[in-house]
Design a protein around this motif. Structure first.
Motif, PDB file in Angstrom:
ATOM      1  N   GLU A 254       0.812  -1.223   0.000  1.00 28.94           N
ATOM      2  CA  GLU A 254       0.000   0.000   0.000  1.00 28.94           C
ATOM      3  C   GLU A 254       0.843   1.270   0.000  1.00 28.94           C
ATOM      4  OE1 GLU A 254      -0.111  -1.495   4.373  1.00 28.94           O
ATOM      5  OE2 GLU A 254      -0.007  -2.339   2.341  1.00 28.94           O
ATOM      6  N   TYR A 255       2.171   1.116   0.239  1.00 33.04           N
ATOM      7  CA  TYR A 255       3.059   2.278   0.185  1.00 33.04           C
ATOM      8  C   TYR A 255       3.872   2.321  -1.108  1.00 33.04           C
ATOM      9  CZ  TYR A 255       2.017   2.442   5.180  1.00 33.04           C
ATOM     10  OH  TYR A 255       1.364   2.504   6.396  1.00 33.04           O
ATOM     11  N   GLN A 256       3.610   1.400  -1.988  1.00 38.27           N
ATOM     12  CA  GLN A 256       4.237   1.432  -3.310  1.00 38.27           C
ATOM     13  C   GLN A 256       3.229   2.069  -4.264  1.00 38.27           C
ATOM     14  OE1 GLN A 256       6.321  -2.425  -4.217  1.00 38.27           O
ATOM     15  NE2 GLN A 256       5.577  -2.989  -2.178  1.00 38.27           N
ATOM     16  N   PHE A 257       3.086   3.367  -4.097  1.00 39.25           N
ATOM     17  CA  PHE A 257       2.000   4.094  -4.751  1.00 39.25           C
ATOM     18  C   PHE A 257       2.157   4.146  -6.268  1.00 39.25           C
ATOM     19  CE2 PHE A 257       2.331   5.942  -0.461  1.00 39.25           C
ATOM     20  CZ  PHE A 257       1.040   5.716  -0.018  1.00 39.25           C
ATOM     21  N   GLU A 258       1.012   4.139  -6.925  1.00 41.94           N
ATOM     22  CA  GLU A 258       0.945   4.237  -8.371  1.00 41.94           C
ATOM     23  C   GLU A 258       0.681   5.688  -8.763  1.00 41.94           C
ATOM     24  OE1 GLU A 258      -1.593   1.766 -11.610  1.00 41.94           O
ATOM     25  OE2 GLU A 258      -2.771   2.803 -10.093  1.00 41.94           O
ATOM     26  N   THR A 259       1.374   6.165  -9.776  1.00 42.32           N
ATOM     27  CA  THR A 259       1.092   7.498 -10.309  1.00 42.32           C
ATOM     28  C   THR A 259       0.035   7.355 -11.396  1.00 42.32           C
ATOM     29  OG1 THR A 259       3.359   8.235  -9.881  1.00 42.32           O
ATOM     30  CG2 THR A 259       2.064   9.539 -11.426  1.00 42.32           C
ATOM     31  N   TRP A 260      -1.135   7.914 -11.142  1.00 39.22           N
ATOM     32  CA  TRP A 260      -2.226   7.785 -12.099  1.00 39.22           C
ATOM     33  C   TRP A 260      -2.665   9.154 -12.601  1.00 39.22           C
ATOM     34  CZ3 TRP A 260      -6.368  10.518 -10.415  1.00 39.22           C
ATOM     35  CH2 TRP A 260      -6.552  10.661  -9.036  1.00 39.22           C
ATOM     36  N   LEU A 261      -3.369   9.149 -13.731  1.00 39.79           N
ATOM     37  CA  LEU A 261      -3.862  10.367 -14.355  1.00 39.79           C
ATOM     38  C   LEU A 261      -5.330  10.198 -14.725  1.00 39.79           C
ATOM     39  CD1 LEU A 261      -0.882  10.954 -16.806  1.00 39.79           C
ATOM     40  CD2 LEU A 261      -1.398  12.312 -14.791  1.00 39.79           C
ATOM     41  N   GLY A 262      -6.104  11.241 -14.529  1.00 34.97           N
ATOM     42  CA  GLY A 262      -7.518  11.163 -14.861  1.00 34.97           C
ATOM     43  C   GLY A 262      -8.102  12.525 -15.166  1.00 34.97           C
ATOM     44  N   LEU A 263      -9.406  12.574 -15.333  1.00 34.93           N
ATOM     45  CA  LEU A 263     -10.136  13.815 -15.530  1.00 34.93           C
ATOM     46  C   LEU A 263     -11.248  13.897 -14.492  1.00 34.93           C
ATOM     47  CD1 LEU A 263     -10.530  14.014 -19.422  1.00 34.93           C
ATOM     48  CD2 LEU A 263      -8.974  15.349 -17.982  1.00 34.93           C
ATOM     49  N   SER A 264     -11.428  15.096 -13.945  1.00 33.87           N
ATOM     50  CA  SER A 264     -12.466  15.305 -12.939  1.00 33.87           C
ATOM     51  C   SER A 264     -13.166  16.627 -13.194  1.00 33.87           C
ATOM     52  CB  SER A 264     -11.852  15.303 -11.528  1.00 33.87           C
ATOM     53  OG  SER A 264     -11.191  14.074 -11.266  1.00 33.87           O
ATOM     54  N   ALA A 265     -14.433  16.702 -12.791  1.00 31.59           N
ATOM     55  CA  ALA A 265     -15.247  17.898 -12.959  1.00 31.59           C
ATOM     56  C   ALA A 265     -15.700  18.389 -11.589  1.00 31.59           C
ATOM     57  CB  ALA A 265     -16.453  17.579 -13.843  1.00 31.59           C
ATOM     58  N   PRO A 266     -16.207  19.616 -11.502  1.00 34.53           N
ATOM     59  CA  PRO A 266     -16.771  20.083 -10.226  1.00 34.53           C
ATOM     60  C   PRO A 266     -17.901  19.176  -9.751  1.00 34.53           C
ATOM     61  CG  PRO A 266     -16.464  21.924 -11.734  1.00 34.53           C
ATOM     62  CD  PRO A 266     -16.203  20.677 -12.528  1.00 34.53           C
ATOM     63  N   ALA A 267     -18.114  19.142  -8.449  1.00 35.71           N
ATOM     64  CA  ALA A 267     -19.005  18.153  -7.833  1.00 35.71           C
ATOM     65  C   ALA A 267     -20.428  18.159  -8.377  1.00 35.71           C
ATOM     66  CB  ALA A 267     -19.030  18.375  -6.326  1.00 35.71           C
ATOM     67  N   LYS A 268     -20.998  19.326  -8.654  1.00 37.41           N
ATOM     68  CA  LYS A 268     -22.407  19.397  -9.042  1.00 37.41           C
ATOM     69  C   LYS A 268     -22.628  19.351 -10.549  1.00 37.41           C
ATOM     70  CE  LYS A 268     -23.825  21.790  -4.825  1.00 37.41           C
ATOM     71  NZ  LYS A 268     -24.494  22.979  -4.233  1.00 37.41           N
ATOM     72  N   THR A 269     -21.617  18.933 -11.289  1.00 38.31           N
ATOM     73  CA  THR A 269     -21.776  18.773 -12.729  1.00 38.31           C
ATOM     74  C   THR A 269     -22.863  17.722 -13.007  1.00 38.31           C
ATOM     75  OG1 THR A 269     -19.432  19.289 -13.049  1.00 38.31           O
ATOM     76  CG2 THR A 269     -20.580  18.246 -14.890  1.00 38.31           C
ATOM     77  N   PRO A 270     -23.825  18.005 -13.870  1.00 39.80           N
ATOM     78  CA  PRO A 270     -24.930  17.061 -14.130  1.00 39.80           C
ATOM     79  C   PRO A 270     -24.439  15.676 -14.534  1.00 39.80           C
ATOM     80  CG  PRO A 270     -25.406  19.185 -15.121  1.00 39.80           C
ATOM     81  CD  PRO A 270     -23.986  19.253 -14.634  1.00 39.80           C
ATOM     82  N   ASP A 271     -25.147  14.666 -14.094  1.00 43.75           N
ATOM     83  CA  ASP A 271     -24.761  13.284 -14.366  1.00 43.75           C
ATOM     84  C   ASP A 271     -24.656  12.988 -15.860  1.00 43.75           C
ATOM     85  OD1 ASP A 271     -24.654  12.768 -11.675  1.00 43.75           O
ATOM     86  OD2 ASP A 271     -26.620  11.813 -11.570  1.00 43.75           O
ATOM     87  N   ASP A 272     -25.577  13.559 -16.657  1.00 41.94           N
ATOM     88  CA  ASP A 272     -25.553  13.232 -18.076  1.00 41.94           C
ATOM     89  C   ASP A 272     -24.359  13.870 -18.787  1.00 41.94           C
ATOM     90  OD1 ASP A 272     -26.651  15.735 -17.715  1.00 41.94           O
ATOM     91  OD2 ASP A 272     -28.163  15.535 -19.289  1.00 41.94           O
TER      92      ASP A 272
END
Length: 332
Positions: A254-272
């Motif tokens: 659990e301390y051999q961390f993985e470097t990951w990349l993603g995309l995120s939006a503000p919390a209240k962004t509509p589900d669709d």
């Protein structure tokens, strides 16, 4: 009221209702209808900037709208995260999210955003190995030799990272703790600057993402010692994890961390809207050309849904908090 007036008011009411309740779904169905900003918390040319540009370009071609990279470096990517967390939740301002979301809560006492509550995560698009390399003329040619020398000469060897509190810095301190080494940390402003100082002989070792070090590795300018990840990346680099390289060193997975990349939006962004972005992201990652481009700069493409990414962050946050406290990582 005359029949004519009644008909007029009914018609007006119908038009108003259609406008009020019909425009929002239509605008969301047509998403994206204009350019989308992707906020990157790292400088241009950095380890995570290149992958972001490849994905943004692919999303632009797929959607017909521009996904524009906007670099807002600083504070271990917290400036960019705070900016997106407070942005209008309409899908037109996104964050290049990364492992820093998992570690920031443990590094900063007064974080201005919540990595879970303030984001609607779209998905992960790749991961990259974090590599330990040495300057070519370093007498010690294996990680075991480096550790043995460090034990006999505490503090004499140095390792550089893209900055205090980064995943590379934490990985170096984990190595110090579990291999009982005393290698001095030297922080720099980004991976490119770290590599320049390594090649110039100003530091002995460097820990960083393969996407920055890859050209130096292929050019034989550095000596590859190990990966800090739990698993090997045999399709990207001929190197083994620290756990397999060092004799008698037991670093918890659990301390051999993985470097990951993603995309995120503000919390209240509509589900669709989020669903549309997730579909776009998943689609471009299936493109062999995009896969090849990511692999060429040391990034392993792979899609993980927004829900699964949230679960990963929830799992990593307490692990980062525990190890950061144990190894005493501090921001310089």
């Amino acid at each position: 009221m005359t029949n004519g007036m009644r008909q007029f008011y009914c018609a007006a009411l119908l038009l108003f209702t259609a406008g009020a309740f019909g425009s929002s779904p239509a605008s969301q169905t047509d998403f994206p209808a204009r350019s989308v900003r992707v906020i990157v918390g790292y400088p241009p040319g950095g380890t995570l900037d290149g992958p972001a540009r490849i994905v943004a370009n692919a999303l632009s071609q797929k959607s017909g709208q521009q996904f524009v990279i906007e670099n807002r470096p600083g504070a271990s990517a917290n400036i960019s995260a705070d900016m997106v967390a407070k942005a209008k939740p309409d899908g037109y301002t996104l964050l290049l999210s990364s492992s820093s979301l998992s570690s920031s809560g443990a590094l900063f006492k007064n974080l201005s955003f919540d990595p879970i509550k303030d984001f609607h995560h779209i998905g992960r698009f790749g991961s990259l190995p974090t590599v330990i390399v040495a300057r070519k003329d370093l007498p010690q040619k294996t990680l075991q030799e480096v550790i043995d020398y460090s034990n006999k000469n505490p503090g004499k060897l140095t390792f550089g990272s893209p900055g205090s509190g980064t995943g590379a810095h934490i990985a170096g301190e984990v190595l110090n703790r579990y291999a009982h080494a005393q290698i001095t940390h030297i922080p720099f402003k980004g991976s490119a600057q770290t590599l320049t100082n390594l090649l110039g002989g100003h530091i002995d070792l460097m820990i960083g993402g393969l996407s920055t070090i890859d050209s130096a590795v292929k050019g034989g300018q550095v000596t590859v010692l190990a990966l800090t990840n739990a698993d090997s990346y045999s399709d990207l680099i001929d190197a083994q994890p620290v756990q397999k390289v060092l004799n008698g060193t037991n670093i918890p997975r659990e301390y051999q961390f993985e470097t990951w990349l993603g995309l995120s939006a503000p919390a209240k962004t509509p589900d669709d809207v989020v669903a549309k972005l997730q579909t776009l992201l998943q689609s471009v990652l299936q493109d062999p050309k995009v896969q090849k481009e990511l692999l060429s700069i040391g990034v392993k493409p792979g899609f993980l849904s927004g829900d699964d990414l949230r679960k990963q962050i929830e799992k990593e946050m307490p692990a980062y908090a525990k190890i950061i406290k144990q190894v005493g990582v501090k921001l310089d």
